[in-house]
Motif scaffolding. Sequence first.
Motif, PDB file in Angstrom:
ATOM      1  N   MET A   1       0.834  -1.166   0.000  1.00  0.00           N
ATOM      2  CA  MET A   1       0.000   0.000   0.000  1.00  0.00           C
ATOM      3  C   MET A   1       0.884   1.236   0.000  1.00  0.00           C
ATOM      4  N   LYS A   2       0.580   2.175  -0.852  1.00  0.00           N
ATOM      5  CA  LYS A   2       1.362   3.399  -0.949  1.00  0.00           C
ATOM      6  C   LYS A   2       0.875   4.400   0.091  1.00  0.00           C
ATOM      7  N   ASP A   3       1.832   4.917   0.872  1.00  0.00           N
ATOM      8  CA  ASP A   3       1.551   5.918   1.891  1.00  0.00           C
ATOM      9  C   ASP A   3       1.463   7.282   1.196  1.00  0.00           C
ATOM     10  N   GLU A   4       0.290   7.900   1.223  1.00  0.00           N
ATOM     11  CA  GLU A   4       0.083   9.173   0.524  1.00  0.00           C
ATOM     12  C   GLU A   4       0.921  10.301   1.107  1.00  0.00           C
ATOM     13  N   ASN A   5       1.345  10.187   2.346  1.00  0.00           N
ATOM     14  CA  ASN A   5       2.149  11.227   2.983  1.00  0.00           C
ATOM     15  C   ASN A   5       3.645  10.963   2.830  1.00  0.00           C
ATOM     16  N   LEU A   6       4.010  10.018   1.982  1.00  0.00           N
ATOM     17  CA  LEU A   6       5.403   9.650   1.780  1.00  0.00           C
ATOM     18  C   LEU A   6       6.017  10.512   0.695  1.00  0.00           C
ATOM     19  N   LYS A   7       7.176  11.102   1.001  1.00  0.00           N
ATOM     20  CA  LYS A   7       7.891  11.938   0.048  1.00  0.00           C
ATOM     21  C   LYS A   7       9.349  11.491  -0.004  1.00  0.00           C
ATOM     22  N   PHE A   8       9.955  11.624  -1.190  1.00  0.00           N
ATOM     23  CA  PHE A   8      11.355  11.267  -1.373  1.00  0.00           C
ATOM     24  C   PHE A   8      12.119  12.520  -1.788  1.00  0.00           C
ATOM     25  N   ARG A   9      13.355  12.629  -1.289  1.00  0.00           N
ATOM     26  CA  ARG A   9      14.191  13.771  -1.637  1.00  0.00           C
ATOM     27  C   ARG A   9      15.652  13.415  -1.378  1.00  0.00           C
ATOM     28  N   PRO A  10      16.549  14.195  -1.985  1.00  0.00           N
ATOM     29  CA  PRO A  10      17.962  14.005  -1.655  1.00  0.00           C
ATOM     30  C   PRO A  10      18.185  14.377  -0.186  1.00  0.00           C
ATOM     31  N   ALA A  11      19.042  13.642   0.468  1.00  0.00           N
ATOM     32  CA  ALA A  11      19.367  13.944   1.867  1.00  0.00           C
ATOM     33  C   ALA A  11      20.113  15.271   1.947  1.00  0.00           C
ATOM     34  N   VAL A  12      19.911  15.982   3.043  1.00  0.00           N
ATOM     35  CA  VAL A  12      20.661  17.198   3.346  1.00  0.00           C
ATOM     36  C   VAL A  12      21.460  16.952   4.622  1.00  0.00           C
ATOM     37  N   ILE A 103       7.098   1.525   3.302  1.00  0.00           N
ATOM     38  CA  ILE A 103       8.021   2.626   3.017  1.00  0.00           C
ATOM     39  C   ILE A 103       9.253   2.117   2.265  1.00  0.00           C
ATOM     40  N   GLY A 104       9.826   1.011   2.727  1.00  0.00           N
ATOM     41  CA  GLY A 104      11.001   0.452   2.062  1.00  0.00           C
ATOM     42  C   GLY A 104      10.709   0.073   0.622  1.00  0.00           C
ATOM     43  N   ARG A 105       9.570  -0.539   0.392  1.00  0.00           N
ATOM     44  CA  ARG A 105       9.173  -0.942  -0.959  1.00  0.00           C
ATOM     45  C   ARG A 105       9.054   0.279  -1.873  1.00  0.00           C
ATOM     46  N   GLU A 106       8.406   1.344  -1.395  1.00  0.00           N
ATOM     47  CA  GLU A 106       8.254   2.550  -2.204  1.00  0.00           C
ATOM     48  C   GLU A 106       9.588   3.260  -2.416  1.00  0.00           C
ATOM     49  N   LEU A 107      10.455   3.218  -1.431  1.00  0.00           N
ATOM     50  CA  LEU A 107      11.781   3.826  -1.554  1.00  0.00           C
ATOM     51  C   LEU A 107      12.599   3.114  -2.630  1.00  0.00           C
ATOM     52  N   ILE A 108      12.565   1.789  -2.634  1.00  0.00           N
ATOM     53  CA  ILE A 108      13.269   1.012  -3.663  1.00  0.00           C
ATOM     54  C   ILE A 108      12.669   1.304  -5.037  1.00  0.00           C
ATOM     55  N   ARG A 109      11.355   1.331  -5.131  1.00  0.00           N
ATOM     56  CA  ARG A 109      10.709   1.633  -6.419  1.00  0.00           C
ATOM     57  C   ARG A 109      11.093   3.022  -6.918  1.00  0.00           C
ATOM     58  N   HIS A 110      11.185   3.971  -6.005  1.00  0.00           N
ATOM     59  CA  HIS A 110      11.606   5.317  -6.374  1.00  0.00           C
ATOM     60  C   HIS A 110      13.029   5.285  -6.944  1.00  0.00           C
ATOM     61  N   ASP A 133      14.645 -12.269   5.777  1.00  0.00           N
ATOM     62  CA  ASP A 133      13.503 -11.376   5.531  1.00  0.00           C
ATOM     63  C   ASP A 133      13.844 -10.341   4.464  1.00  0.00           C
ATOM     64  N   ALA A 134      15.058  -9.814   4.509  1.00  0.00           N
ATOM     65  CA  ALA A 134      15.483  -8.839   3.492  1.00  0.00           C
ATOM     66  C   ALA A 134      15.567  -9.497   2.121  1.00  0.00           C
ATOM     67  N   ILE A 135      16.058 -10.714   2.082  1.00  0.00           N
ATOM     68  CA  ILE A 135      16.155 -11.437   0.806  1.00  0.00           C
ATOM     69  C   ILE A 135      14.760 -11.618   0.209  1.00  0.00           C
ATOM     70  N   GLY A 140      10.627 -10.064  -3.651  1.00  0.00           N
ATOM     71  CA  GLY A 140       9.264  -9.608  -3.887  1.00  0.00           C
ATOM     72  C   GLY A 140       9.192  -8.378  -4.783  1.00  0.00           C
ATOM     73  N   LEU A 141      10.295  -7.662  -4.874  1.00  0.00           N
ATOM     74  CA  LEU A 141      10.385  -6.491  -5.752  1.00  0.00           C
ATOM     75  C   LEU A 141      10.962  -6.842  -7.119  1.00  0.00           C
ATOM     76  N   GLY A 142      11.239  -8.135  -7.341  1.00  0.00           N
ATOM     77  CA  GLY A 142      11.723  -8.570  -8.646  1.00  0.00           C
ATOM     78  C   GLY A 142      13.208  -8.852  -8.731  1.00  0.00           C
ATOM     79  N   PHE A 143      13.953  -8.595  -7.659  1.00  0.00           N
ATOM     80  CA  PHE A 143      15.379  -8.895  -7.670  1.00  0.00           C
ATOM     81  C   PHE A 143      15.583 -10.406  -7.589  1.00  0.00           C
ATOM     82  N   ARG A 144      16.617 -10.891  -8.260  1.00  0.00           N
ATOM     83  CA  ARG A 144      16.920 -12.321  -8.277  1.00  0.00           C
ATOM     84  C   ARG A 144      18.372 -12.547  -7.888  1.00  0.00           C
ATOM     85  N   PRO A 145      18.640 -13.617  -7.131  1.00  0.00           N
ATOM     86  CA  PRO A 145      20.022 -13.919  -6.722  1.00  0.00           C
ATOM     87  C   PRO A 145      20.792 -14.609  -7.856  1.00  0.00           C
TER      88      PRO A 145
END
Length: 161
Positions: A1-12, A103-110, A133-135, A140-145
Amino acid sequence: MKDENLKFRPAVRADLEGIVSMLADDSLGRNRENPALPLERSYEEAFLAISEDPNDELIVAEADGQLAGVLQLTLLPSITHRGSWRAMIEGVRTASTLRGRGIGRELIRHAIGLAEERGCRLVQLTTDKSRPDAIRFYEGLGFRPTHEGMKLRLDKEVVKE
């Protein structure tokens, strides 16, 4: 589920303490990161190097104005794959209090979207074999070993992996 209040930006620079704190707040990071303030100078130097490199980006996720996640996206030119560019994702963390919200899923997709925009043909990452769990998350995001990753430690300090 996408969090509508989620924003991505370069770190400062003001994000650095929170980023290091997130990196240290996990079973592996606890032994290799030091979130004590003031931060070690090496964190500041790394942040500046990443910030000044046009092919490197430290990306943060914010949820409801709070630092919620981080990853580093590095773009690499390559002679292989017909001289194409590839993207490498490193240092992925979600704030422990916000895990399970996607959040992690959306961050990777971004990050994948940014890599596509820059013409990358491949996105790669590594994750520790002790993190099943990380693997599963990355698969689940399509990465393959497809490859066996290897590392050689060059630092003299003993750090528990």
